[in-house]
Scaffold this active site. Structure first.
Site, short mmCIF file in Angstrom:
data_model
loop_
_atom_site.label_atom_id
_atom_site.label_comp_id
_atom_site.label_asym_id
_atom_site.label_seq_id
_atom_site.Cartn_x
_atom_site.Cartn_y
_atom_site.Cartn_z
N ARG A 108 -24.86 65.15 76.70
CA ARG A 108 -24.69 66.69 77.18
C ARG A 108 -23.48 66.43 77.99
O ARG A 108 -22.58 67.34 77.94
CB ARG A 108 -25.93 66.87 77.69
CG ARG A 108 -25.71 68.28 78.26
CD ARG A 108 -26.88 68.98 79.38
NE ARG A 108 -26.67 70.14 79.74
CZ ARG A 108 -25.89 70.52 80.93
NH1 ARG A 108 -25.23 69.67 81.54
NH2 ARG A 108 -25.70 71.60 81.23
N HIS A 139 -27.94 65.70 73.94
CA HIS A 139 -28.90 65.69 74.76
C HIS A 139 -29.65 64.30 74.68
O HIS A 139 -30.98 63.94 74.66
CB HIS A 139 -30.00 66.61 75.06
CG HIS A 139 -29.48 67.91 75.43
ND1 HIS A 139 -28.25 68.45 75.16
CD2 HIS A 139 -29.60 68.53 76.64
CE1 HIS A 139 -27.83 69.47 76.03
NE2 HIS A 139 -28.73 69.62 76.88
N ARG A 176 -20.64 65.98 72.36
CA ARG A 176 -21.32 66.97 71.61
C ARG A 176 -20.12 68.21 71.41
O ARG A 176 -20.20 68.69 70.16
CB ARG A 176 -22.57 67.73 72.50
CG ARG A 176 -22.03 68.24 73.65
CD ARG A 176 -23.31 68.93 74.57
NE ARG A 176 -23.14 69.32 75.93
CZ ARG A 176 -23.55 70.50 76.29
NH1 ARG A 176 -23.58 71.55 75.29
NH2 ARG A 176 -23.11 70.99 77.49
N GLU A 204 -38.01 73.31 64.13
CA GLU A 204 -37.27 71.92 63.63
C GLU A 204 -37.81 71.24 62.64
O GLU A 204 -37.05 70.75 61.90
CB GLU A 204 -37.35 71.20 65.14
CG GLU A 204 -36.62 71.58 66.13
CD GLU A 204 -37.19 72.48 67.14
OE1 GLU A 204 -38.35 72.85 66.86
OE2 GLU A 204 -36.63 73.36 67.82
#
Lengths: 316, 274
Positions: free
Chosen positions: A167, A109, A10, A58
């Site tokens: 992550r 994630h 990420r 979202e």
């Protein structure tokens, strides 16, 4: 360039995004209050003209990104996997996949290794969702180097992309000579006894498994499938023909993900013994990565056991 | 403001009747569709396409075009009628609505239909897309306007409010939204199903400028839209009070006519719309 031993995909994305953003003025960033997850908080603040925060919303993240795409921009919509693939999935279907807008959905994630956050922040369903959604391309790189190569390729590609990152920091296994092509699997280690086909963070477990197996006289081919969809059918058939047994490994439900994609090709073309490593259709929990790996059977040792299982079923 | 000539107004009212006739014929031919809901917003769609908006039918991707998003996608028959009359595709093609291989899908399909800006049908999404377009327009320093038409039942969707909040946050005065306030939704009257009153106050609380008009008065539609385009700090929502099935006596305000009409009723409808 300084060689990085270990980094989170990420963060590698965050750095690659900044470079892309400077080079390509059509690129815009959009996030649901999560630029921070990619190390982009300061960057987004300094580049407000082209970086838009929609806050914790979202569905709006996706609608806004689709709207931006219709004006010729290349939006990178950033959130975590669970919120994109589950909370926002209808706007993704309607405004991205069905409308064929050039939106790049970038999520951190992915899977269960989300730093003790627990099931709400884990996603073991996203490959399943987007495999069954037309026009979606699913890419999940194993390390920072591959991530950095993927970002410009994704920007150049015309069409919706779901880019799934992790992550935790992961070892660097690729180098500047690695060729990244969307849809083309990468053979990391050759071998003829069995093929271990892995994606994302499980590539590292696959490599460890191959080293354990080598000590026992078993030569495993390790193949990275950074592109879950479209799946590299030729690579699967070739590996099936040449090694005769397959184990898949993914940080996703064992149902409907990479394992299923491989099984679908095998069953229709070259049925051979196969076993899937992944989350066994249960919600995971909070805990350190090593503990989760052991409890949820996502460790190199579990891949080794699966290899022995398929070898026992191999005929001839 | 350009003065709206009486002659032009009569022409627009005739055009609105024409759109309604097309809708009835399309739904009859397809034996499928939602006639009443298109009729409640026919005057808004007519005013937009035949007076207010700047579009080029021969160049649907013209980058300076005004954009219209039909967020209440189930009323797409009236949109297709407007696009055909405007010249985006032949009027004859309207009778392919909902048939196999048609460019005219049961709900708007961006990939297939020239002039359709975004796929819809899943309520609550159009304003959100409009916000994205408005941000892109501002980034490119473009002056085109973005119009989004929602239904009142659609106000139940949380996604509408996410979009509303973000439009105000980003001061997107290049968006004008319409709410087709026909007071009914699938299961019955809005106030019984899920009350959204006080609707105007809700939008004001979200930072929007709100006006309320007679949604069947084309002069009011035009004046409200032109005034909105001169407001710089906030987007405007125009709550248009309308009647489901407007224009056909047996359909007006009757939720039952979400369903099909008999051939006799169709003939009567077309007669009333002459």
């Amino acid at each position: 360039m300084k060689k990085i031993q270990e980094e989170a995909t990420r963060y590698a994305f965050g750095e690659a995004f900044q470079e892309l953003f400077k080079r390509n003025k059509r690129v815009v960033g959009v996030s649901g209050d999560l630029f921070m997850l990619f190390g982009l908080t300061e960057f987004a603040r300094e580049n407000r003209e082209r970086c838009f925060n929609v806050g914790v919303a979202e569905q709006n993240l996706i609608g806004v990104s689709a709207g931006l795409a219709t004006t010729g921009k290349i939006p990178f919509a950033m959130t975590i996997a669970a919120f994109a693939s589950l909370k926002a999935v209808d706007p993704i279907k309607m405004c991205v996949a069905y409308a064929e807008t050039n939106v790049k959905i970038v999520v951190s994630h992915g899977g269960i290794f989300v730093g003790k956050n627990g099931a709400s922040h884990q996603d073991i369903t996203d490959f399943a969702v987007f495999r069954a959604m037309p026009n979606m391309t699913i890419i999940t790189p194993s390390d920072g180097v591959l991530t950095r190569k993927a970002v410009p390729a994704i920007a150049d590609y015309e069409g919706p992309v779901y880019f799934r990152l992790g992550r935790p920091p992961v070892p660097t296994i690729h180098n500047e000579n690695t060729n990244f092509t969307i849809g083309k699997a990468i053979t990391l280690r050759n071998g003829s006894d069995v093929s271990i086909m892995a994606a994302g963070i499980m590539v590292h477990q696959a490599i460890k498994a191959s080293e354990i197996l080598k000590e026992e006289g078993i030569e495993a081919r390790v193949i990275e499938f950074h592109t879950i969809k479209p799946i590299d059918k030729e690579a699967i058939i070739q590996a099936a023909d040449e090694t005769g047994a397959i184990v898949t490994a993914e940080d996703h439900n064992v149902n409907a993900g990479l394992g299923a994609a491989v099984a679908e090709i095998l069953v229709e073309n070259c049925p051979i013994p196969m076993k899937r490593i992944g989350v066994l259709d249960v919600f995971s929990e909070s805990g350190p990565d090593e503990d989760l790996r052991k409890k949820y059977k996502m460790a190199a040792e579990d891949i080794v056991e699966a290899v022995k299982n398929v070898l026992a079923r191999k005929s001839g | 403001m350009k003065r709206l000539e009486e002659k032009t107004l009569r022409e627009l009212e005739d055009k609105a009747k024409c759109l309604r006739r097309h809708k009835i014929r399309m739904v009859t031919e397809a034996q499928s569709g939602h006639p009443s809901t298109g009729l409640s917003c026919a005057d808004i769609v007519c005013a937009l396409y035949f007076y207010i908006m700047n579009v080029r039918p021969e160049d649907p991707d013209w980058e300076d075009r005004d954009r219209f998003i039909l967020s209440k996608g189930h009323s797409c028959g009236i949109l297709y009628a407007a696009l055909a009359e405007k010249g985006f595709f032949p009027v004859e093609e309207l009778l392919t609505y909902r048939k196999i291989n048609s460019r005219l899908q049961g709900h708007p399909c961006k990939a297939r239909t020239p002039g359709v800006e975004m796929s819809s049908g899943s309520l609550g999404e159009g304003l959100s897309v409009g916000v994205g377009i408005a941000l892109g327009a501002r980034l490119d320093k473009k002056n085109y306007r973005i119009y989004v038409l929602m239904s009142d039942g659609e106000q139940n969707e949380g996604h509408v409010w996410e979009a509303a909040m973000s439009a105000a946050h980003y001061r997107l005065s290049n968006i004008t939204a319409f709410i087709d306030r026909n007071r009914q939704q699938v299961d019955g009257y809005c106030e019984d199903i899920m009350n959204s009153e006080p609707l105007a106050e809700k939008w004001r609380a979200f930072g929007w400028r709100v006006v309320e008009i007679d949604g069947h008065n084309i002069r009011e539609i035009i004046e409200a839209t032109e005034t909105a385009s001169r407001i710089k700090e906030r987007p405007t929502v125009i709550i248009a009070h309308t009647l489901l099935g407007k224009g056909i006596s047996y359909m007006e305000n009757e939720a039952e006519y979400y369903a099909k009409s008999t051939p006799e009723q169709v003939a009567q409808a077309l007669e009333e719309l002459r």
